[in-house]
Scaffold this motif. Structure first.
Motif, mmCIF file in Angstrom:
data_model
loop_
_atom_site.group_PDB
_atom_site.id
_atom_site.type_symbol
_atom_site.label_atom_id
_atom_site.label_comp_id
_atom_site.label_asym_id
_atom_site.label_seq_id
_atom_site.Cartn_x
_atom_site.Cartn_y
_atom_site.Cartn_z
ATOM 1 N N PHE A 10 26.395 41.481 32.492
ATOM 2 C CA PHE A 10 27.792 41.589 32.928
ATOM 3 C C PHE A 10 28.369 42.949 32.554
ATOM 4 O O PHE A 10 29.006 43.611 33.378
ATOM 5 C CB PHE A 10 28.625 40.462 32.309
ATOM 6 C CG PHE A 10 30.090 40.519 32.661
ATOM 7 C CD1 PHE A 10 30.535 40.060 33.884
ATOM 8 C CD2 PHE A 10 31.017 41.046 31.781
ATOM 9 C CE1 PHE A 10 31.880 40.106 34.227
ATOM 10 C CE2 PHE A 10 32.358 41.093 32.100
ATOM 11 C CZ PHE A 10 32.796 40.627 33.325
ATOM 12 N N VAL A 11 28.119 43.395 31.330
ATOM 13 C CA VAL A 11 28.603 44.712 30.889
ATOM 14 C C VAL A 11 27.959 45.811 31.730
ATOM 15 O O VAL A 11 28.632 46.761 32.151
ATOM 16 C CB VAL A 11 28.339 44.925 29.383
ATOM 17 C CG1 VAL A 11 28.628 46.363 28.968
ATOM 18 C CG2 VAL A 11 29.172 43.955 28.556
ATOM 19 N N ALA A 12 26.678 45.681 32.006
ATOM 20 C CA ALA A 12 25.992 46.672 32.839
ATOM 21 C C ALA A 12 26.582 46.689 34.252
ATOM 22 O O ALA A 12 26.834 47.763 34.813
ATOM 23 C CB ALA A 12 24.498 46.382 32.895
ATOM 24 N N GLY A 13 26.826 45.520 34.820
ATOM 25 C CA GLY A 13 27.428 45.442 36.156
ATOM 26 C C GLY A 13 28.815 46.050 36.186
ATOM 27 O O GLY A 13 29.164 46.784 37.119
ATOM 28 N N CYS A 14 29.621 45.772 35.157
ATOM 29 C CA CYS A 14 30.961 46.375 35.068
ATOM 30 C C CYS A 14 30.866 47.892 34.990
ATOM 31 O O CYS A 14 31.663 48.610 35.607
ATOM 32 C CB CYS A 14 31.714 45.849 33.844
ATOM 33 S SG CYS A 14 32.368 44.196 34.045
ATOM 34 N N SER A 15 29.908 48.380 34.234
ATOM 35 C CA SER A 15 29.744 49.831 34.076
ATOM 36 C C SER A 15 29.346 50.489 35.392
ATOM 37 O O SER A 15 29.863 51.552 35.749
ATOM 38 C CB SER A 15 28.699 50.130 32.998
ATOM 39 O OG SER A 15 29.128 49.616 31.753
ATOM 40 N N VAL A 16 28.451 49.852 36.133
ATOM 41 C CA VAL A 16 28.048 50.378 37.444
ATOM 42 C C VAL A 16 29.240 50.358 38.407
ATOM 43 O O VAL A 16 29.492 51.335 39.126
ATOM 44 C CB VAL A 16 26.855 49.583 38.012
ATOM 45 C CG1 VAL A 16 26.608 49.907 39.481
ATOM 46 C CG2 VAL A 16 25.603 49.849 37.186
ATOM 47 N N ALA A 17 30.000 49.262 38.413
ATOM 48 C CA ALA A 17 31.167 49.170 39.295
ATOM 49 C C ALA A 17 32.211 50.219 38.928
ATOM 50 O O ALA A 17 32.799 50.861 39.818
ATOM 51 C CB ALA A 17 31.784 47.773 39.219
ATOM 52 N N TYR A 18 32.445 50.398 37.631
ATOM 53 C CA TYR A 18 33.407 51.415 37.210
ATOM 54 C C TYR A 18 32.959 52.802 37.657
ATOM 55 O O TYR A 18 33.753 53.566 38.222
ATOM 56 C CB TYR A 18 33.617 51.400 35.689
ATOM 57 C CG TYR A 18 34.496 52.547 35.250
ATOM 58 C CD1 TYR A 18 35.870 52.493 35.449
ATOM 59 C CD2 TYR A 18 33.954 53.705 34.723
ATOM 60 C CE1 TYR A 18 36.684 53.555 35.107
ATOM 61 C CE2 TYR A 18 34.764 54.778 34.376
ATOM 62 C CZ TYR A 18 36.122 54.689 34.561
ATOM 63 O OH TYR A 18 36.924 55.755 34.235
ATOM 64 N N VAL B 9 40.684 48.992 30.851
ATOM 65 C CA VAL B 9 41.490 48.195 31.783
ATOM 66 C C VAL B 9 40.601 47.608 32.876
ATOM 67 O O VAL B 9 40.743 46.439 33.253
ATOM 68 C CB VAL B 9 42.648 49.031 32.373
ATOM 69 C CG1 VAL B 9 43.410 48.252 33.435
ATOM 70 C CG2 VAL B 9 43.585 49.496 31.274
ATOM 71 N N PHE B 10 39.660 48.403 33.369
ATOM 72 C CA PHE B 10 38.722 47.931 34.384
ATOM 73 C C PHE B 10 37.920 46.740 33.867
ATOM 74 O O PHE B 10 37.751 45.741 34.559
ATOM 75 C CB PHE B 10 37.779 49.068 34.796
ATOM 76 C CG PHE B 10 36.885 48.741 35.946
ATOM 77 C CD1 PHE B 10 37.342 48.836 37.250
ATOM 78 C CD2 PHE B 10 35.576 48.330 35.735
ATOM 79 C CE1 PHE B 10 36.513 48.524 38.323
ATOM 80 C CE2 PHE B 10 34.747 48.019 36.786
ATOM 81 C CZ PHE B 10 35.217 48.119 38.086
ATOM 82 N N PHE B 11 37.443 46.843 32.635
ATOM 83 C CA PHE B 11 36.675 45.765 32.023
ATOM 84 C C PHE B 11 37.544 44.510 31.897
ATOM 85 O O PHE B 11 37.093 43.397 32.191
ATOM 86 C CB PHE B 11 36.134 46.205 30.664
ATOM 87 C CG PHE B 11 35.097 45.282 30.103
ATOM 88 C CD1 PHE B 11 33.793 45.324 30.566
ATOM 89 C CD2 PHE B 11 35.421 44.373 29.119
ATOM 90 C CE1 PHE B 11 32.817 44.466 30.056
ATOM 91 C CE2 PHE B 11 34.464 43.513 28.598
ATOM 92 C CZ PHE B 11 33.157 43.564 29.064
ATOM 93 N N ALA B 12 38.799 44.675 31.490
ATOM 94 C CA ALA B 12 39.716 43.537 31.368
ATOM 95 C C ALA B 12 39.948 42.873 32.732
ATOM 96 O O ALA B 12 39.985 41.637 32.829
ATOM 97 C CB ALA B 12 41.042 43.980 30.754
ATOM 98 N N VAL B 13 40.103 43.672 33.770
ATOM 99 C CA VAL B 13 40.283 43.129 35.125
ATOM 100 C C VAL B 13 39.044 42.332 35.531
ATOM 101 O O VAL B 13 39.150 41.250 36.130
ATOM 102 C CB VAL B 13 40.582 44.262 36.140
ATOM 103 C CG1 VAL B 13 40.448 43.778 37.571
ATOM 104 C CG2 VAL B 13 41.966 44.835 35.893
ATOM 105 N N ASN B 14 37.861 42.828 35.184
ATOM 106 C CA ASN B 14 36.631 42.123 35.524
ATOM 107 C C ASN B 14 36.455 40.839 34.720
ATOM 108 O O ASN B 14 35.926 39.854 35.227
ATOM 109 C CB ASN B 14 35.423 43.053 35.373
ATOM 110 C CG ASN B 14 35.262 43.911 36.601
ATOM 111 O OD1 ASN B 14 34.637 43.500 37.562
ATOM 112 N ND2 ASN B 14 35.871 45.084 36.596
ATOM 113 N N ILE B 15 36.900 40.841 33.474
ATOM 114 C CA ILE B 15 36.890 39.613 32.676
ATOM 115 C C ILE B 15 37.809 38.579 33.344
ATOM 116 O O ILE B 15 37.461 37.401 33.463
ATOM 117 C CB ILE B 15 37.346 39.886 31.222
ATOM 118 C CG1 ILE B 15 36.312 40.715 30.476
ATOM 119 C CG2 ILE B 15 37.658 38.591 30.487
ATOM 120 C CD1 ILE B 15 35.083 39.986 30.031
#
Length: 136
Positions: A42-50, A73-79
């Motif tokens: 999930f963290v890896a996917g968020c990082s790629v999306a960011y 903020v991006f990570f919080a939105v994804n959570i």
């Protein structure tokens, strides 16, 4: 808005592929437990999306804003998006009694993913990469 939606979708597809690929690799050949594997993927996917959104879709927006702040903020939105998916699954499975694997897939990966994507698009556009002068 068309190019923005396409860029957001392209970043999301790449992020999904990274998330899924890493999860399968961690669970399969490496034999990690499912929750640890999913948390890391999930963290890896968020990082790629960011990265895709910051360097592609929304490059040039919000100059001078800290990348660390944007990522947080991006990570919080994804959570929040992940919680929407879990909520849809929980309501369908436990609240409405639709307990088959197909119903779980439709509620979590279908309805939940659609609602979460709308939330993520709104959050990414208005909270993470908002245009100068616009309040969140």
């Amino acid at each position: 808005m068309g190019p923005e939606l396409l860029g957001f979708a392209a970043a999301g597809i790449c992020a999904y592929a990274a998330d899924l690929g890493l999860f399968i690799w961690l669970r399969g050949p490496l034999g990690w437990d499912p929750l640890t594997a999913k948390a890391l993927s999930f963290v890896a996917g968020c990082s790629v999306a960011y990265a895709g959104n910051a360097l592609g879709t929304y490059r040039g927006r919000t100059p001078g804003v800290s990348r660390m702040r944007q990522y947080a903020v991006f990570f919080a939105v994804n959570i929040a998006g992940a919680l929407v998916q879990l909520l849809c699954l929980a309501v369908s499975h436990y609240g409405l009694g639709y307990t088959s694997p197909r119903a779980d897939t439709i509620s979590g990966a279908g309805v939940g993913m659609a609602l979460a994507t709308v939330l993520r698009f709104w959050g990414t556009r208005s909270l993470v990469f908002r245009t100068a002068g616009k309040a969140a």
